[in-house]
Write a protein that holds these residues in place. Structure first.
Motif, PDB file in Angstrom:
ATOM      1  N   ALA A 251      -4.332   6.643   4.986  1.00 11.23           N
ATOM      2  CA  ALA A 251      -5.013   5.506   5.623  1.00 11.23           C
ATOM      3  C   ALA A 251      -6.181   5.940   6.504  1.00 11.23           C
ATOM      4  N   MET A 252      -6.556   7.212   6.435  1.00 10.55           N
ATOM      5  CA  MET A 252      -7.671   7.675   7.287  1.00 10.55           C
ATOM      6  C   MET A 252      -9.009   7.317   6.657  1.00 10.55           C
ATOM      7  N   ASN A 253     -10.007   7.060   7.521  1.00  5.22           N
ATOM      8  CA  ASN A 253     -11.362   6.950   6.981  1.00  5.22           C
ATOM      9  C   ASN A 253     -12.058   8.300   7.139  1.00  5.22           C
ATOM     10  N   LYS A 254     -13.266   8.369   6.586  1.00  7.39           N
ATOM     11  CA  LYS A 254     -13.972   9.653   6.559  1.00  7.39           C
ATOM     12  C   LYS A 254     -14.198  10.196   7.969  1.00  7.39           C
ATOM     13  N   GLU A 255     -14.581   9.324   8.891  1.00  6.42           N
ATOM     14  CA  GLU A 255     -14.857   9.765  10.267  1.00  6.42           C
ATOM     15  C   GLU A 255     -13.593  10.363  10.879  1.00  6.42           C
ATOM     16  N   GLN A 256     -12.462   9.716  10.627  1.00  5.43           N
ATOM     17  CA  GLN A 256     -11.201  10.236  11.184  1.00  5.43           C
ATOM     18  C   GLN A 256     -10.842  11.593  10.581  1.00  5.43           C
ATOM     19  N   ARG A 257     -11.101  11.740   9.285  1.00  3.80           N
ATOM     20  CA  ARG A 257     -10.800  13.041   8.647  1.00  3.80           C
ATOM     21  C   ARG A 257     -11.634  14.150   9.285  1.00  3.80           C
TER      22      ARG A 257
ATOM     23  N   GLY B 255      -4.536   7.104  -1.661  1.00  2.51           N
ATOM     24  CA  GLY B 255      -5.682   7.242  -0.750  1.00  2.51           C
ATOM     25  C   GLY B 255      -5.711   8.563  -0.006  1.00  2.51           C
TER      26      GLY B 255
ATOM     27  N   ALA C  59      -8.820  10.663  -0.720  1.00  6.52           N
ATOM     28  CA  ALA C  59     -10.112   9.987  -0.527  1.00  6.52           C
ATOM     29  C   ALA C  59     -11.056  10.848   0.307  1.00  6.52           C
ATOM     30  N   ASP C  60     -12.329  10.637   0.097  1.00  5.77           N
ATOM     31  CA  ASP C  60     -13.397  11.341   0.826  1.00  5.77           C
ATOM     32  C   ASP C  60     -13.408  12.850   0.565  1.00  5.77           C
TER      33      ASP C  60
ATOM     34  N   ARG D  71       0.833  -1.206   0.000  1.00  6.90           N
ATOM     35  CA  ARG D  71       0.000   0.000   0.000  1.00  6.90           C
ATOM     36  C   ARG D  71       0.872   1.262   0.000  1.00  6.90           C
TER      37      ARG D  71
END
Ligand code: ADP
Ligand code: MG
Length: 363
Positions: free
Chosen positions: A133-139, A202, A205-206, A44
Motif C-alpha cells: 500500500a506504499m506510494n513511490k514517495e513513501q518507498r 502492489g 509497484a514503482d 485489496r
C-alpha cells in the motif's frame, strides 16, 4: 467486479484449488457484514489469491493493523498455515539465547562444515503502510531512513561495508551488471516486477524505486530494503555452526533496531509482515545442502519434499522460492513454522531436520 461476482469466483477457486487458504477460509457472512470502505480494504488484501488461484496463502496485509481489523477472515488462515488449532491461544514468544543449545552441524560430519547458512528476519517500520500500500514517495522515504541507519553501521568496525541502491539517479546507485552479480551471489533480491503474486498485491509497484541492499564488510550481514517487507535483515555464512550465524543476526538486528523508528508488532502475532506466512518470529533459517541421493541428483524433489515435511521443513530450489534444485542436488531447506515458535526453536528444528536428512542421504 461486483461483490457477488467476487464471491462466486472464490467458490470456484475453493473447488479447483483446495490449497488456496484464502478461498478455503473465505467467510461470506463476515464479508457481507462489513461496510463499504472495510470491504474494499479486505478485497485489496485478498486480491492476490483471487487473481492467482494457485496461491498457497492468497493474501497480503496492506497495513500493520490489518491483522487485528480483519482477524475474523485472516486468523483462521494464519492458524491453518502455521498449524495452530482454533482453541490454542497465539502469543508470540522470543528467545535469542544461542548459548542454550549448541547446534554445530560440522560436529556431526566434517562434510557439513562448509554448508551455506542463511537466516533472515522480516521487519516493517510501524509508521509506514506495508509495501503493498506504499506510494513511490513513501518507498523512497523509507529507503532514505534505512540508508541513514546503514551509514552508522558502516562507521562501526564490527560492520563496515556499503549500501547499494537500485533507485534510479540516487547516491550509491549500482548499475545493472553489479545488480545481476549480486543476485547471482545470492545476496540481492530478484527483479520483483515479473512476480505475478507481488504484482497483484502492489508490493512490486514503482520498481525499482526505494529498493536496495546493505552488505557488511565481511559480507556476512545483509539488509534488503523494499522487497516483500520493508526490511529483510539477514546473516549469511559458510560453515555448519548455526549458533555463530544466529548470534551475528541477533547483534546486527539489535543495532538496527536502535537506529530506526519502531518496528510494527502485534501482541498476538509478533512481528507484523506483509505475508501471513512470515508472522511471528518473521524468521526463515535455511541451509543450502547437497542431497543428490534424496533428489535423484536434483531432478526430482518429490521424495525429499515428503521426508522434509514430516520433519517440519520446507524445500526450495537453490535459486530461492519457485526455483529448481541446483547442480549435484543443491537444495534450500528451512523450518516452515514461524509463528508460535521462538527463534531458538527454529534454529533447533533446522539443526535436527538437517541432521535427519543427512542421515537418510547417507544411509
Ligand atoms: P526469503 O524469501 O526467505 O528471503 P528466497 O527464497 O527468496 O528467500 O531466497 C533469497 C535468496 O537467498 C536466493 O538467492 C536464495 O538462493 C538465497 N539463499 C537462501 N538460503 C540460502 C543459503 N542457506 N545459502 C545461500 N543462499 C541462500
Ligand atoms: Mg522471498
Amino acid at each position: 467486479m461486483t461483490p457477488d461476482q467476487m464471491i462466486a469466483r472464490i467458490w470456484t477457486i475453493r473447488k479447483a484449488n483446495p490449497g488456496n487458504l484464502m478461498a478455503r477460509h473465505f467467510d461470506e457472512d463476515y464479508f457481507r457484514s462489513l461496510d463499504e470502505p472495510a470491504r474494499q480494504r479486505l478485497e485489496r488484501i485478498i486480491k492476490t489469491g483471487i487473481e492467482n488461484p494457485d496461491s498457497q496463502m492468497g493474501a497480503y496485509a496492506m497495513n500493520p493493523d490489518d491483522y487485528d481489523r480483519f482477524a475474523p477472515m485472516l486468523d483462521p488462515m494464519i492458524r491453518d498455515f502455521h498449524g495452530i488449532s482454533a482453541e490454542t491461544e497465539i502469543a508470540q514468544k522470543h528467545d535469542w539465547d544461542t548459548g542454550a543449545s549448541p547446534c554445530d552441524l560440522g560436529a556431526i560430519d566434517a562434510r557439513l562444515k562448509e554448508v551455506s547458512m542463511r537466516v533472515r528476519v522480516a521487519r516493517n517500520v510501524g509508521s509506514f503502510p506495508l509495501p503493498g500500500a506504499m506510494n513511490k514517495e513513501q518507498r523512497v522515504a523509507l529507503e532514505k531512513l534505512a540508508a541513514q541507519a546503514f551509514a552508522r553501521l558502516i562507521e562501526d568496525p564490527a560492520f563496515g561495508g556499503s549500501y547499494f541502491s537500485i533507485t534510479p539517479g540516487t547516491a550509491n546507485e549500482i548499475d545493472a551488471a553489479e545488480y545481476d552479480r549480486r543476485v547471482k551471489a545470492h545476496q540481492m533480491f530478484k527483479d520483483m516486477s515479473t512476480d505475478r503474486y507481488l504484482n497483484v498485491a502492489g508490493i512490486s509497484a514503482d520498481w525499482p524505486h526505494g529498493r536496495g541492499m546493505y552488505v557488511s564488510g565481511a559480507e556476512d550481514f545483509l539488509v534488503w530494503v523494499g522487497e516483500e517487507d520493508h526490511l529483510r535483515i539477514m546473516a549469511m555464512q559458510h560453515g555448519g555452526n548455526l549458533n555463530v550465524l544466529f548470534e551475528r543476526l541477533r547483534i546486527g538486528l539489535e543495532c538496527l533496531q536502535d537506529l530506526l523508528p519502531a518496528f510494527a508488532t502485534s501482541p498476538r502475532y509478533g512481528n507484523v509482515t506483509s505475508c501471513p506466512t512470515n508472522l511471528g518470529a518473521g524468521m526463515r533459517a535455511s541451509l543450502h545442502m547437497r542431497l543428490p541421493g534424496l533428489t535423484s541428483n536434483g531432478r526430482d524433489l518429490t521424495r525429499l519434499k515428503r521426508e522434509a515435511k514430516t520433519l517440519g521443513l520446507a524445500v526450495r530450489g537453490a535459486g530461492g522460492e519457485h526455483s529448481d534444485a541446483g547442480e549435484g542436488g543443491l537444495v534450500d531447506i528451512s523450518p516452515s513454522a514461524r509463528l508460535g515458535v521462538t527463534e531458538m526453536e527454529i534454529m533447533r528444528r533446522l539443526y535436527d531436520g538437517a541432521a535427519a536428512l543427512w542421515a537418510m542421504e547417507n544411509a
